[in-house]
Design a protein around this motif. Sequence first.
Motif, short mmCIF file in Angstrom:
data_model
loop_
_atom_site.label_atom_id
_atom_site.label_comp_id
_atom_site.label_asym_id
_atom_site.label_seq_id
_atom_site.Cartn_x
_atom_site.Cartn_y
_atom_site.Cartn_z
N TYR A 1 -104.69 87.95 -40.56
CA TYR A 1 -104.41 89.33 -40.14
C TYR A 1 -105.15 90.29 -41.06
N THR A 2 -105.16 91.55 -40.64
CA THR A 2 -105.77 92.58 -41.47
C THR A 2 -104.66 93.26 -42.26
N GLY A 3 -104.78 93.22 -43.59
CA GLY A 3 -103.79 93.83 -44.46
C GLY A 3 -104.41 94.98 -45.23
N ARG A 4 -103.63 95.51 -46.14
CA ARG A 4 -104.12 96.61 -46.98
C ARG A 4 -103.88 96.30 -48.44
N ASN A 5 -104.85 96.65 -49.26
CA ASN A 5 -104.68 96.56 -50.70
C ASN A 5 -103.73 97.70 -51.10
N PRO A 6 -102.57 97.40 -51.70
CA PRO A 6 -101.61 98.46 -52.00
C PRO A 6 -102.12 99.49 -53.02
N LYS A 7 -103.04 99.11 -53.88
CA LYS A 7 -103.56 100.04 -54.88
C LYS A 7 -104.57 101.01 -54.30
N THR A 8 -105.49 100.47 -53.50
CA THR A 8 -106.59 101.30 -53.01
C THR A 8 -106.42 101.74 -51.56
N GLY A 9 -105.56 101.04 -50.81
CA GLY A 9 -105.41 101.34 -49.39
C GLY A 9 -106.51 100.73 -48.54
N GLN B 1 -108.64 98.20 -46.38
CA GLN B 1 -108.29 97.12 -45.47
C GLN B 1 -108.95 95.83 -45.94
N ILE B 2 -108.19 94.74 -45.88
CA ILE B 2 -108.72 93.43 -46.25
C ILE B 2 -108.29 92.42 -45.20
N LYS B 3 -109.13 91.42 -45.00
CA LYS B 3 -108.81 90.34 -44.08
C LYS B 3 -108.04 89.27 -44.85
N VAL B 4 -106.89 88.88 -44.31
CA VAL B 4 -106.11 87.80 -44.89
C VAL B 4 -106.36 86.57 -44.03
N ALA B 5 -106.83 85.50 -44.66
CA ALA B 5 -107.20 84.29 -43.94
C ALA B 5 -105.96 83.56 -43.41
N PRO B 6 -106.13 82.77 -42.35
CA PRO B 6 -105.01 81.94 -41.87
C PRO B 6 -104.59 80.98 -42.98
N LYS B 7 -103.32 80.60 -42.97
CA LYS B 7 -102.85 79.70 -44.04
C LYS B 7 -101.71 78.85 -43.54
N LYS B 8 -101.44 77.80 -44.28
CA LYS B 8 -100.30 76.93 -44.03
C LYS B 8 -99.39 77.02 -45.25
N LEU B 9 -98.09 77.13 -45.00
CA LEU B 9 -97.12 77.22 -46.08
C LEU B 9 -95.93 76.30 -45.82
#
Length: 93
Positions: free
Chosen positions: A58-66, A68-76
């Motif tokens: 998904y596309t997220g946000r860096n909380p410090k700078t605002g 946009q960053i891409k968050v890769a798919p993951k398994k948890l």
Amino acid sequence: MTKSDLIQALAEQMNLPVKDAKSIVDTIIGTMVDALAEGRGVELRGFGSFQVREYEGYTGRNPKTGEQIKVAPKKLPFFKVGKDLRDRINSEQ
């Protein structure tokens, strides 16, 4: 409770040397980790089950700078508590 506490409790309850108890605990945990790494689930009746869940990117946000960053798919790993454990925890309130 830590892994060391678990090893100590096993050694005391089973009258085992700590070295043997450590080997048993390491084998159990290692086998569970291997199963999860292979994508299989682990079920401990009365305690709960461990499964691997896949999450899409998904596309997220860096909380410090605002920015946009891409968050890769993951398994948890995911733990689902068993009915016996849930009932025991709730009855001790």
